[in-house]
Design an enzyme around this catalytic site. Structure first.
Site, PDB file in Angstrom:
ATOM      1  N   LYS A 126       0.938  -1.116  -0.045  1.00  0.00           N
ATOM      2  CA  LYS A 126       0.045   0.129   0.125  1.00  0.00           C
ATOM      3  C   LYS A 126       0.756   1.240   0.053  1.00  0.00           C
ATOM      4  O   LYS A 126       2.011   1.077   0.350  1.00  0.00           O
ATOM      5  CB  LYS A 126      -0.630   0.097   1.310  1.00  0.00           C
ATOM      6  CG  LYS A 126      -2.224   0.996   1.080  1.00  0.00           C
ATOM      7  CD  LYS A 126      -3.212   0.123   0.346  1.00  0.00           C
ATOM      8  CE  LYS A 126      -4.379   0.700   0.218  1.00  0.00           C
ATOM      9  NZ  LYS A 126      -5.394  -0.085  -0.259  1.00  0.00           N
ATOM     10  N   ASP A 166      -6.951   4.487  -4.285  1.00  0.00           N
ATOM     11  CA  ASP A 166      -7.798   4.327  -3.164  1.00  0.00           C
ATOM     12  C   ASP A 166      -8.323   5.708  -2.803  1.00  0.00           C
ATOM     13  O   ASP A 166      -8.312   6.271  -3.842  1.00  0.00           O
ATOM     14  CB  ASP A 166      -6.627   3.901  -2.152  1.00  0.00           C
ATOM     15  CG  ASP A 166      -7.090   3.027  -0.577  1.00  0.00           C
ATOM     16  OD1 ASP A 166      -7.679   2.031  -0.596  1.00  0.00           O
ATOM     17  OD2 ASP A 166      -7.260   3.901   0.219  1.00  0.00           O
TER      18      ASP A 166
HETATM   19  N1  GLU Z   1      -7.047   0.175  -3.049  1.00  0.00           N
HETATM   20  C1  GLU Z   1      -7.921  -1.000  -3.343  1.00  0.00           C
HETATM   21  C2  GLU Z   1      -7.873  -1.968  -2.114  1.00  0.00           C
HETATM   22  O1  GLU Z   1      -7.765  -1.717  -1.126  1.00  0.00           O
HETATM   23  C3  GLU Z   1      -7.530  -1.459  -4.725  1.00  0.00           C
HETATM   24  C4  GLU Z   1      -5.996  -2.025  -4.829  1.00  0.00           C
HETATM   25  C5  GLU Z   1      -5.706  -2.446  -6.010  1.00  0.00           C
HETATM   26  O2  GLU Z   1      -6.633  -2.342  -7.031  1.00  0.00           O
HETATM   27  O3  GLU Z   1      -4.327  -2.789  -6.403  1.00  0.00           O
HETATM   28  O4  GLU Z   1      -7.971  -3.383  -2.639  1.00  0.00           O
END
Ligand code: GLU
Length: 450
Positions: A126, A166
């Protein structure tokens, strides 16, 4: 609780005293692993949990950008590459003033198990920045994204780490980020960023995927009770990409979102957000001002309750917190329990405090579903985007939707199966934690100790 788990939780607390959100998620995940840790004494010898709570790599960097008045600003960027045992790191970027190391580590840790649950070959990461895109011009957002990627690009790549969006990082931001990545590496390396617009290598249905996936998961929960989604009424928080996807899919399947909350209060629309006009209006309203949902009430002549959350309302069947972390604390959880509503379906990452989650799980009349399973449709379609990029082609909406549905069904079924196998009964929270953990554990044990 298993003594090894307790020791690792205590050590993690000692090592990371200023990271409350991170400690919250470590405690939540680890404390549900007792049966599997009891069954595998070899994990302790291999320091498996100690290795799992420590990110493989954390990058913190300076992001300097210029606003429209020629003034410079300095923000702090992050990428926590948590665990790549199952595949390239994968997870979103959050752009919000609240972003700090604790928040990024909590999201990264969750992401590892969420990504594992999808059954797809992706690790967890993340990232983000304490930058606030609200109120910024397009040009300012572009300059910020270009500055952010100018550092991040050296840490990512289609086989290394594939960031996506996100909170605060939507299609516009991903477009600028990917454009700058392409410019820096001098190659159309599509698979290095996901959530791209379809015209630039993105997957059809990616924007809707998290919300659609959440509703597909909900359908499985209802099916277990011999119920169907048609006619159900939903109260939710959040009306961003995810919330909007839930509203759209729920309407398509004959259910109605009758309450939704934003930062300024909540809307009560007894007819439900179920017409194209209403869904389109929410998109417009959000693009103009993401902090206020009151204009919806004015436009459609329904009730707006200022400064309040809608948890505790009685005239619904399902609650879906889809805004942000720790939206539901113990007081709200008590109101939810009193309301008599049966389904509490987490959508946002860690929307419930640990004590509230524990309390809700203890209520015999409530079924709790955990966000790391419910919201995994988004990252799943991101991985499908990577697969399409690798094949240099596009799948149709029907193909993507069918795969998404299959993935959500598998996530639900594997959580149920694992919880039952370990004698925990119908426990979707522990089932998801154990099923995700088991996949990561197997890969880490197979790859040797490092
Ligand atoms: N932020 C989204 C999640 O928490 C998407 C992450 C992504 O698509 O890599 O899963």
């Amino acid at each position: 609780m298993n003594a090894y788990i307790q020791r690792v939780i205590d050590e993690t607390k000692k090592k990371n005293p200023n990271e409350p959100e991170f400690l919250q998620t470590v405690e939540e995940v680890l404390s549900s692993l007792s049966p599997v840790i009891d069954a595998h004494p070899e994990y302790e010898k291999a320091c498996l949990l100690e290795r799992m709570v420590e990110p493989e790599r954390t990058v913190e960097f300076r992001v300097t950008w210029m606003d429209d008045n020629g003034q410079y600003h300095v923000n702090r960027g992050y990428r926590v590459q948590y665990n790549a045992a199952l595949g390239p790191y994968k997870g979103g970027l959050r752009f919000d003033p609240s972003v700090n190391l604790s928040i990024v580590k909590f999201l990264g840790f969750e992401q590892v198990y969420k990504d594992a649950l999808t059954g797809l070959p992706i690790g967890g990461a993340k990232g983000g920045c304490d930058f606030d895109p609200r109120g910024k011009s397009d040009a300012e957002v572009m300059r910020f994204c270009q500055a952010f990627m100018t550092e991040l690009y050296r840490h990512i790549g289609q086989d290394i780490d594939c960031p996506a969006g996100d909170l605060g990082c939507g299609g516009r931001e991903i477009g600028y980020l990917y454009g700058q990545y392409r410019r820096l590496v001098g190659a159309a390396e599509f698979g290095a960023v996901s959530g791209k617009a379809v015209c630039t290598g993105g997957s059809i249905l990616r924007p809707e995927a998290t919300g659609f996936g959440a509703v597909y998961y909900l359908c499985e929960v209802l099916k277990h009770d011999g119920e169907e989604i048609k006619g159900k009424r939903i109260a939710m928080s959040g009306y961003g990409n995810v919330g909007w996807g839930i509203m759209k899919k729920a309407a398509e399947l004959g259910a109605k979102v009758v309450y939704f909350a934003g930062p300024d209060g909540y809307i009560h629309d007894p007819d439900g957000v179920d017409t194209e006009e209403k869904l389109n209006y929410i998109l417009e309203m959000r693009a103009k001002d993401p902090m206020h949902c009151q204009p919806y009430a004015e436009k459609f002549g329904c009730e707006f309750v200022a400064g309040k959350k809608c948890w505790g309302v009685k005239d619904v069947d399902i609650y879906m917190p889809a805004a942000t972390q720790n939206d539901v604390n113990l007081d709200w959880a008590k109101k939810i329990a009193e309301s008599g509503v049966k389904y509490y379906i987490e959508v946002a990452n860690m929307p419930t405090t640990n004590e509230a989650l524990e309390f809700l799980k203890e209520q015999k009349h409530i079924i709790v579903a955990p966000s790391k399973a419910v919201n995994a449709g988004g990252v799943s379609v991101s991985e499908l985007e990577m697969a399409q990029n690798a094949e240099r082609l596009y799948w149709t909406a029907e193909e993507v939707d069918a795969k998404l549905k299959g993935i959500m069904k598998n996530i639900y079924a594997s959580s149920v199966e694992v919880a039952e196998r370990y004698g925990l009964g119908y426990d979707l929270v522990a089932g998801a934690n154990i099923a995700g953990f088991q996949k990561v554990a197997d890969a880490m044990m197979a790859q040797g100790i490092f």
